[in-house]
Design a protein around this motif. Sequence first.
Motif, PDB file in Angstrom:
ATOM      1  N   GLY A  30       0.795  -1.220   0.000  1.00 36.15           N
ATOM      2  CA  GLY A  30       0.000   0.000   0.000  1.00 36.15           C
ATOM      3  C   GLY A  30       0.830   1.274   0.000  1.00 36.15           C
ATOM      4  O   GLY A  30       0.441   2.270  -0.606  1.00 36.15           O
ATOM      5  N   ILE A  65      -7.854   7.143  -1.278  1.00 35.08           N
ATOM      6  CA  ILE A  65      -7.743   6.129  -0.221  1.00 35.08           C
ATOM      7  C   ILE A  65      -9.037   6.183   0.575  1.00 35.08           C
ATOM      8  O   ILE A  65      -9.460   7.260   1.002  1.00 35.08           O
ATOM      9  CB  ILE A  65      -6.531   6.386   0.688  1.00 35.08           C
ATOM     10  N   GLY A 106      -8.209   1.559   4.455  1.00 29.19           N
ATOM     11  CA  GLY A 106      -6.996   1.634   3.646  1.00 29.19           C
ATOM     12  C   GLY A 106      -7.155   1.134   2.221  1.00 29.19           C
ATOM     13  O   GLY A 106      -6.171   1.076   1.462  1.00 29.19           O
TER      14      GLY A 106
END
Length: 341
Positions: free
Chosen positions: A99, A122, A126
Amino acid sequence: MKTSDFYYDLPEELIAQDPLPDRSSSRLLHLDKKDGSIEHKVFTDIIQYLNPGDCLVINNTKVLPARLYGEKEDTHALIEILLLKRRTADVWEVLVRPGKKCRPGARIIFGDGLLKGEIIDIVEEGNRLIRFEFDGIFEEILDRLGEMPLPPYITHKLEDKNRYQTVYAKEAGSAAAPTAGLHFTNELLEKIKSKGVNIAHVTLHVGLGTFRPVKVEDVTQHHMHSEFYVVEKEQAELINNTKKNGGRVICVGTTSCRTLESAADENGILRDGSGWTDIFIYPGYKFKIMDALITNFHLPESTLIMLVSAFAGKEKVMRAYEEAVKERYRFFSFGDAMIII
């Protein structure tokens, strides 16, 4: 009610890593929900438990080959993406690994440029929103580039994508298979129809939340994921007429069950329509429409074993699971099945 009440000890070697060559040759455990008695059968024996006038309800969702591997346009770092939810025609909510390399503005190339994407936001937990760029039909490109998103407990590579699809999969949109349906072959379904059993279909697109562990000790505090479902008018009529005529509604899998229980009113009448459901079924729930359930064996402490326990009683279900472990049944997605009737 505690999450730990739904724990059972499962030897790792009983987690099925591969599908059997013949879908319908899985074992079948019959649990009598009235007295808790157990019978050991094979899946083709399922027809013994179905009567003329009953209705088998299947979930015709189709699993997307939702795992994509690409690289960042600027650094060529390897990126793995898992499609979760389509937001618009070309924007998807996705899981991304790693990520930290995928902040808004990051561009990712898949399949030598056959598919491109840009991270645009986002969101919750997450997850990322990605806007795809492509020429042609997205589903066809995905079929070429994507891999099946097998559950985390399956470590073997799947040689044939179709083995993680039911034979009646039609409506693309799931991130995981409705696994109770994997045992049916077209031949077995024809035999079931020939016995006078109706087959109705609903659609519920299974999300990865189905594998999300329950992290709270108080079951009632668990936040359930939401999934999109569709019940067509003629299918609702078929199911309602089954009940009206004294037949039984037999759900293939917890996803079919959750769809019917979400779309039924308090009088047990199934309403057609579509929407999102976050129904959480655990002991104490009063079923409105389902009379019997065909299902696989589920993870300890999962929302799915809680649903099954709500239907058949926690003590009976946990005893059946202990018996299945003792008899060395195969567990989880590619494992054996049980019918509760």
